[in-house]
Design a protein around this motif. Structure first.
Motif, mmCIF file in Angstrom:
data_model
loop_
_atom_site.group_PDB
_atom_site.id
_atom_site.type_symbol
_atom_site.label_atom_id
_atom_site.label_comp_id
_atom_site.label_asym_id
_atom_site.label_seq_id
_atom_site.Cartn_x
_atom_site.Cartn_y
_atom_site.Cartn_z
ATOM 1 N N LYS A 1 -1.299 -2.774 -5.665
ATOM 2 C CA LYS A 1 -0.104 -3.122 -4.834
ATOM 3 C C LYS A 1 -0.671 -4.298 -4.370
ATOM 4 O O LYS A 1 0.100 -5.542 -4.396
ATOM 5 C CB LYS A 1 0.339 -2.100 -4.100
ATOM 6 N N GLN B 1 -4.116 2.848 -6.404
ATOM 7 C CA GLN B 1 -2.596 2.297 -6.277
ATOM 8 C C GLN B 1 -2.371 1.297 -5.486
ATOM 9 O O GLN B 1 -1.583 0.397 -5.520
ATOM 10 C CB GLN B 1 -1.705 3.491 -6.268
ATOM 11 N N GLU B 2 -3.096 1.577 -4.141
ATOM 12 C CA GLU B 2 -2.749 0.450 -3.019
ATOM 13 C C GLU B 2 -3.344 -0.937 -3.330
ATOM 14 O O GLU B 2 -2.926 -1.802 -3.203
ATOM 15 C CB GLU B 2 -3.380 1.079 -1.974
#
Lengths: 325, 517, 302
Positions: free
Chosen positions: B435, B431-432
């Protein structure tokens, strides 16, 4: 063995009559050989429908063919595509590369299965013979994609297994990128073909060897012939017709280099030796959509193939072999 | 064969031909005008969906129409396309690369509908981005609905643990990247005590010049046009600029210093990640989503630390601080409508209405996410989370979406500005990374260098492709590997011009100038 | 024609093996076993790889035994019935196709072996012509379509019904058959058709075995025909699936700049190759015993 064919069980058919039979009374011939013609019929129908019917397709070579417009709608351009081919800057190189690979094929790849079949034939331990036989033909089933990736695995400059061995043996100076170097392109192609097709190729010769009359060996042995003389005087003559037929048939495909194998092995660094008609045609025809042009190249290859196959058949007959017919 | 015999044979064959084609025409010519069925031809990856399967049923129910889809294996799509165009049973809608020469020729001969002025009438078919629509056109004429892709995907993916080991920060400029590659080569970043690593990994690139290769990206960083660009009022190919030479000089210095994998000309593109995973290389310049593949590989090794091994930066600045980013075309393939099977304007209207319905949010979600509540649920309003993954029937739905139906979706997911739900793998590092990816793309788009020749197709480039396409990309690699000197590289550029390139450039200039009118 | 007796051995036999002869035997065995190893090692890698995890395949360059044994790839393949259905389809098409092709090839080859048959040379010339000349993909497709064969399994069999290559070889084989046998049968009142089925075919077992293998393998490996002629994926054969998972799609996806698609894992590719190859591999040892029998053994004595 009965090698020269006796004429049919002719009910008093003289040669003169026969010649006439071929010319005028077609009906008489049809009647006499009705069973043979009947047997011929399905095959002839097959060739007429699936091979000759589509042959109008070669007209594409003289058109600027667009699939959407079809054969009747596409414009005619005469010999334009042939002129493009023969005057193109790449023609000489393509021809040379194609012929070079064909030559290597004849000299190395073609005889390999014959030699291996003869060696297998000499094996006396039937278990070994069968096992070897069943193993060496397996690579035939692997696609070129798999063969290419295995080749990469073995010969990669960086971590290839075989290139590693060679480096261990000869030292770091022997670090060669086999997959990239021009001079290694052809050896690798030939190696791949040997690996993939040799075992498979032995099958036809083994079948021919199986047909050798054992009594001939018996007779030769009685005459005091050793193994190598038996090989020379019995085995080789027995498979010679098969070898001749295979050679003549192979000659027709001399300009076929095998598109997929070469396409997969081509890199920016070896392209000058790797480009052959087959890869060029694929690029022009499929990728670039120049269907007419690639058909023209196909037509050129076909004409060359016809000349080669009928020529080598003629030559075989001149040399006292039976030939194709 | 005597002449008369040959003639007789020919006559026979011809008669048979005529008979066969005649008989075929009576039966096969009837166009499919059943207004309640829509037919497609599409690329397929993996295995084909069952026409009676849950997925297809769901789409048919949504559209209120029967679907008939010819799924064609991706690798042989062009062959099948040629054969299909030659027969008269053509599907109504085809997924096709609008710049594929075979398609360009067919479209220009009138095989497909020109949709340029028609799309605005349909609320969901109106192009979301005018520039992308133009990019997907043939000389300004739009022949299909483009399938949306990210406008910018280029990034540099780096081994995070190696960076830490050699004590360097993530790069912002090409010089910093060079230093990192050098350190990766010389400072034993994998700590095995041997000098057996290098910095950058480049594979055997399957495309030619200007095909989003690492080379193309680097050249753009140095300021060369991306494909084609304006120089002194004229449109020139990117390789005919000093920046192109400069970029390759820089890269050659890296190759010569052992900072690039030695088999960069031959490394199988499918094995691109292997050297990284085997601790031999540490940098890849490619699309940003490759970072996820790295995470996948390291996740399999160690489920705790995989996040510490991957980092990513966007496009890099030149030494003087100027930044030029490499954008993508914004689309991949279009959905084109055949004129042979859709004959009248009324029929076209019917087909476009169906496509319009398919282009709604509900339709796009069906095509690219699947069936809500069956194989996914919505989280945070814009993310699809997979559910029931162990149920074989649900697995089938997911496969049908991933291998097949997503090929028919034109709008993409929200992460690239589309309308379908985005899919984010669980796991914080993933998820990082996602982003980070978003931030980098937004930043880089500001400095994107667009290829001005994307909407045009030069007839000479198509006709002479087999002869000139590989000249530049081959010469570039020969120069980098040391086979060519810089003079020879320049000579090859000249050879490109002499072999038809001059004409290509003239046509491109002409066609682009006409676009503005 | 030489006299025939019933002998089992078909290869040269030598009772008083000399030293040189034995040395040759040893060398021969060593070389052939070496060849067998060279062919089989990379294949063992494929087999081992099909049972290995993705991380292992990408981190170990070459191995014959996976460190961690996983069956995920096979589980994936057999998770749906797609593969099993394709496998069954392929087996049936191969079996039926081989019989049809053998029948057509052998019945056509027999009359062509008769040198006295008027028109034979013309037919042979026309056949050989097709070996190097073809109308191409599109016209052949149109013929198949016009015959109404699209989406029919016959489209996988009939367009390739006779391989001219094989036809010529079978014909040459028939020419080698002793004429005397046929004459004897003819005197017994058989017509040519009867001679063919009652005398010639039984004599041709090794050749039939050989060409059934050739034809079976050709149909098994064919992927262009199903690709072009079969649009219903429910009727696809194994090779299409193999191709789908092993071809260089990753590379095409790269150059087409469409990279939403993740290439199949290496282990899966290997597993697909294993599954698509094993069934047809078993065919050969089964036929092998027919090769060993001499063509003429056990037939009439003259």
């Amino acid at each position: 063995m009965a090698t020269d064919l006796a004429p049919p069980p002719p009910k008093a058919a003289t040669k003169a009559k026969k010649r006439r039979a071929g010319k005028v009374p077609l009906r008489a011939a049809l009647a006499r050989y009705r069973w043979l013609y009947l047997m011929l019929l399905p095959g002839v129908a097959y060739f007429a429908i699936f091979k000759y019917l589509p042959m109008y397709g070669v007209t594409i070579a003289f058109q600027d063919f667009l699939p959407f417009l079809g054969y009747s709608g596409s414009p005619w351009v005469g010999f334009k595509h042939f002129e493009d081919l023969f005057s193109g800057p790449d023609f000489g190189r393509l021809m040379f590369n194609t012929l070079f690979l064909a030559l290597l094929h004849i000299v190395i790849v073609f005889p390999a299965p014959i030699i291996v079949a003869l060696m297998l034939n000499e094996l006396r331990v039937s278990f070994v013979k069968r096992s070897v036989q069943s193993l060496i033909y397996i690579p035939h089933f692997l696609s070129w994609t798999i063969v290419a990736s295995l080749t990469y695995l073995l010969f990669a400059a960086d971590f290839g297994v075989i290139s590693g061995w060679i480096r261990d043996l000869l030292g770091d100076t022997a670090k060669v990128d086999y997959m990239a170097q021009e001079e290694w392109f052809r050896p690798l192609i030939i190696l791949q073909q040997l690996w993939k097709q040799t075992g498979w190729g032995t099958i036809i010769y083994l079948a021919a060897l199986a047909g050798v009359d054992p009594n001939l060996y018996e007779a030769a042995r009685m005459d005091g012939a050793g193994r190598f003389r038996q090989l020379w005087h019995v085995t080789l003559p027995a498979i010679r017709p098969t070898v001749v037929v295979m050679a003549i048939l192979a000659s027709g495909n001399l300009l076929d280099s095998g598109f997929e194998q070469i396409w997969l092995m081509t890199t920016s660094l070896n392209r000058s030796v790797a480009d052959v008609f087959d890869t060029y045609v694929y690029y022009a025809g499929i990728t670039q959509g120049a269907i007419s042009y690639s058909t023209a190249v196909g037509l050129f290859k076909g004409v060359a193939g016809v000349i080669l196959i009928f020529g080598s058949n003629w030559l075989a007959k001149r040399l006292g072999q039976r030939g194709l017919f | 064969m005597s002449a008369s015999r040959r003639r007789r044979l020919l006559a026979g064959v011809l008669t048979l031909t005529v008979a066969l084609t005649a008989s075929a025409c009576s039966g096969g010519d009837a166009p499919q005008t059943d207004p309640n069925t829509i037919t497609f031809m599409s690329k397929l990856f993996g295995t084909a969906p069952d026409p009676k399967g849950e997925m297809q049923q769901a789409i048919e129910k949504f559209l209120g129409k029967k679907l008939q889809i010819t799924w064609v294996p991706n690798a042989e799509y062009t062959e099948k396309l040629n054969v299909t165009l030659a027969s008269d049973d053509i599907p109504q809608v085809m997924v096709v690369d609008p710049h594929l020469p075979a398609f360009v020729k067919a479209a220009q001969a009138g095989a497909f509908w020109d949709l340029t002025d028609k799309l605005d009438k349909y609320p969901n078919l109106k192009p979301a981005d005018a520039q992308t629509a133009l990019n997907s056109s043939i000389n300004g004429k739009i022949y299909g609905l483009y399938r949306m892709r990210p406008l910018l995907r280029s990034a540099v993916i780096i081994r995070k643990d190696w960076l830490k080991k050699v004590g360097l920060d993530e790069p912002e400029t090409v010089d910093e990247l060079y230093e990192i590659a050098k350190a990766f080569t010389e400072k034993d970043p994998d700590g095995n005590g041997k000098k057996d690593t290098y910095g950058l990994v480049i594979p055997k690139w399957p495309g030619n010049y200007a095909s989003a290769s690492p080379y193309d990206v680097i050249e753009t960083w140095f300021g060369a046009p991306n494909g084609w660009g304006e120089r002194d009022g004229k449109i020139v190919p990117g390789f005919d600029t000093p920046e192109f030479i400069e970029a390759n000089r820089w890269l050659k210095k890296m190759v010569d210093g052992g900072m690039v994998n030695p088999d960069f000309a031959t490394l199988d593109a499918a094995k691109w990640n292997d050297p990284v995973h085997q601790n031999r290389g540490g940098i890849i310049i490619d699309v940003n989503i490759r970072s996820r593949q790295w995470l996948d590989l390291f996740y399999e090794d160690d489920k705790e630390t995989y996040g510490d091994k991957v980092t990513m930066v966007g496009n890099l600045k030149r030494s003087d601080g100027k930044k030029f980013s490499y954008p993508f075309t914004g689309y991949a393939d279009s959905l084109a409508v055949s004129k042979q099977s859709v004959r009248t304007e009324a029929e076209l209207d019917n087909v476009l209405k169906t496509l319009d319905k398919l282009a709604t949010k509900e339709g796009q979600v069906l095509l690219s996410n699947g069936i809500e509540g069956r194989n996914f649920k919505v989280e945070n309003g814009d993310t699809a989370a997979l559910i029931n993954e162990d149920d074989p029937a649900v697995k089938r739905i997911q496969n049908d979406v991933d291998d097949a139906f997503i090929q028919l979706s034109t709008k993409g997911d929200v992460s690239i500005g589309g309308i379908a739900y985005q899919r984010v793998p669980s796991g914080e590092p993933y998820q990082e990374m996602l982003k980070l990816q978003k931030e980098l793309v937004e930043e880089d788009l500001k400095t994107a260098v667009h290829n001005v020749a994307l909407p045009v197709v030069s007839p000479t480039a198509v006709a002479k492709g087999a002869q000139i396409d590989t000249i530049i990309s081959d010469a570039r690699i020969k120069y980098l590997s040391g086979t060519f000197t810089e003079e020879q590289l320049k000579a090859e550029i000249k050879r490109w011009y002499d072999s038809g390139g001059t004409q290509v450039a003239a046509e491109i200039n002409d066609l682009v100038s006409k676009l503005g009118q | 024609m030489s006299t025939m007796t019933e002998t089992k051995a078909t290869q040269p036999v030598n009772n008083n093996s000399s030293l040189g002869s034995r040395a040759f035997d040893t060398l021969n065995v060593v070389v052939l076993v070496g060849l067998a190893l060279i062919t089989v090692l990379p294949l063992l890698y494929v087999l081992a790889g099909s049972f290995a995890g993705e991380a292992e395949i990408s981190s170990r360059p070459f191995f014959l035994w996976p460190e961690k044994f996983v069956t995920e790839s096979y589980a994936y393949i057999f998770a749906t019935d797609t593969f099993i259905r394709a496998l069954l389809t392929t087996v049936v098409v191969t079996a039926v196709g081989t019989v049809v092709q053998l029948l057509l090839t052998f019945t056509m080859a027999y009359p062509l072996a008769k040198r006295y048959l008027p028109g034979r040379t013309l037919v042979l010339n026309l056949v050989i012509f097709t070996m190097v000349f073809s109308g191409g993909m599109i016209p052949t497709y149109l013929v198949v379509r016009d015959l109404g064969l699209l989406d029919s399994y016959w489209a996988l069999i009939l367009p390739l019904a006779i391989n001219p290559f094989y036809l010529i070889i079978v014909k040459s084989f028939f020419q080698e058959l002793p004429q005397a046998l046929e004459e004897a049968a003819r005197i017994d009142g058989c017509n040519e058709m009867g001679v063919f089925f009652k005398i010639v075919l039984p004599l041709s077992k090794p050749v039939i075995a050989t060409f059934s293998l050739f034809y079976a393998v050709a149909i098994w490996n064919d992927y262009m025909s199903p690709l072009l002629y079969i649009t219903d994926p429910g009727k696809w054969t194994l090779q299409i699936l193999v191709r789908q998972l092993t071809s260089t799609d990753a590379a095409t996806a790269l150059s087409q700049m469409d990279r939403t698609w993740v290439p199949p894992e290496q282990g899966l590719k290997f597993a697909v190759v294993v599954i698509a190859t094993l069934p047809i591999l078993f065919f050969y040892p089964f036929l092998q015993k027919h090769f060993a029998k001499g063509v003429l053994i056990g037939s009439v004595k003259e």
